[in-house]
Design an enzyme around this catalytic site. Structure first.
Site, PDB file in Angstrom:
ATOM      1  CG  HIS A 284      30.629  98.516  -0.394  1.00 36.70           C
ATOM      2  ND1 HIS A 284      30.892  98.637  -1.984  1.00 36.70           N
ATOM      3  CD2 HIS A 284      30.854  99.964   0.023  1.00 36.70           C
ATOM      4  CE1 HIS A 284      31.274 100.110  -2.106  1.00 36.70           C
ATOM      5  NE2 HIS A 284      30.962 100.657  -0.873  1.00 36.70           N
ATOM      6  CG  ASP A 325      29.654 103.490   6.297  1.00 37.85           C
ATOM      7  OD1 ASP A 325      30.093 104.299   6.282  1.00 37.85           O
ATOM      8  OD2 ASP A 325      29.128 102.863   5.109  1.00 37.85           O
TER       9      ASP A 325
END
Length: 385
Positions: A284, A325
């Site tokens: 990320h 996720d």
């Protein structure tokens, strides 16, 4: 020999915030690698930082600054709702991970909306259709938006009521049973999940409630800046969330683990990377040292062997950590939620943040309307006299 810097050294040389450093990395302007002494930390290429510092010292045009602000650049909108700071997600000054240990989505809404008390998302009316899921959520939210009052000129308390109604509609559309209980309990009942699983759903919803100025939140704020009804602002956010680079990443992470189970982790990773596809569920831009939302969820989730093998293989190949996720994919598989469970959890949790940002945008009384830098053809005017 290439020189590498610690995060603290890189921040000092560039004189920027951590979010800006991570944005430079995500756009490929600064090379990054895992720290050999501590894989949880990263190192940054000194040559890239020196070149970037030189360019920054020369200054940039207003147009260049505006373009970089829209594309993973400097902060573009002032907000008091949430931020990512030093690898931590913060909700109105409170650490989101610490909050998620005990808070409900209703209590989180009260915090983010500034209401001072938990918000009710109760609904005694079941969905009017047999199936629940994304199509139903779009249909019911669209109907609510079409009948909604414009948001301009109305008190924040009234806008909060609109947001609560819209989130309630989303909850039942996405599978929550009717009732007055907290929405995570109603979801667990609708999905036939036990009490321990319900608590995991609660924690996930709180951790997903907001995430600074992400794409769907920006879309919701743009809609709010025009005076659109709150339900329409949430509809704008929901539409944006469907993109594979945003809320669709959870489903992609499940697809990746299914590929890994069929082909083997290393072969699946190689195929995704060979097609220039980022590995969903890993890494990320704002959390190069690891996504704290995933770190908060994963210890309590039963992670199956397929996900564990994929996690280890991805880290060995890329040095990337699991993100939220991946955690949602693990939660979905572990609790046997609907196949689109990651998206449903994301949409319901983030509706609280969309509402908070919509209200903040409306009360600022500013319309979001940037100019485009035209680089197309221009027809010459007829100069005959």
């Amino acid at each position: 020999m290439t020189e590498w810097l610690t995060r603290e050294e890189a921040l000092a040389r560039l004189n920027v915030r951590p979010q800006t450093l991570y944005a430079y990395v995500s756009r490929g302007r600064i090379g990054m690698r895992p720290d050999g002494a501590d894989p949880r930390r990263s190192q940054y290429r000194a040559d890239d930082i020196a070149a970037l510092a030189t360019r920054r010292a020369r200054g940039r045009s207003p147009q260049a600054i505006a373009e970089s602000a829209i594309a993973w650049g400097e902060p573009a909108i002032a907000t008091a709702i949430s931020t990512v700071m030093h690898g931590r997600l913060v909700y109105r000054g409170r650490d989101a991970v610490a909050l998620a240990a005990t808070a409900t989505l209703e209590e989180t809404a009260g915090l983010l909306w500034g209401s001072g008390a938990p918000v009710s998302f109760s609904s005694l009316t079941p969905s009017t259709v047999r199936e629940s899921g994304t199509p139903t959520a779009f249909a019911r939210l669209s109907a609510l938006a079409a009948a909604g009052w414009p948001s301009l000129g109305r008190r924040p308390a009234m806008l909060q009521q609109d947001g609560a109604s819209a989130t309630s509609v989303l909850a039942t559309s996405l599978g929550a049973s009717p009732g007055k209980e907290p929405v995570h309990e109603r979801l667990a009942h609708g999905w036939s999940v036990d009490a321990a699983g319900a608590d995991l759903i609660r924690k996930a919803l709180v951790l997903l409630a907001d995430h600074e100025l992400n794409a769907s939140t920006f879309a919701a704020r743009v809609a709010a800046s025009t005076g659109a009804p709150i339900a329409a602002c949430l509809l704008a956010g929901l539409a944006t969330l469907t993109g594979p680079r945003h809320g669709g990443a959870g489903a992609a992470a499940i697809a990746l683990v299914e590929d890994a189970e069929r082909l083997g982790p290393n072969e699946a990773i190689a195929r995704w990377l060979a097609h220039d596809r980022p590995l969903p569920g890993f890494g990320h831009q704002l959390y190069p040292e690891g996504d704290p939302r995933a770190e908060a969820l994963l210890p309590d989730v039963t992670i199956d062997d397929g996900l564990l093998r994929l996690r280890d293989a991805v880290f060995a190949a890329t040095g990337q950590h699991p993100n939220v996720d991946f955690a949602l994919a693990a939660l979905t598989r572990g609790l046997r939620l609907p196949a689109d469970g990651p998206f449903r959890l994301f949409a319901l949790g983030r509706s609280v943040g969309w509402t908070a940002h919509a209200i903040e945008q409306v009360t600022s009384n500013r319309q979001i309307r940037p100019r485009a830098r035209y680089d197309g053809l221009v027809e010459r005017a007829d100069r005959r006299v």
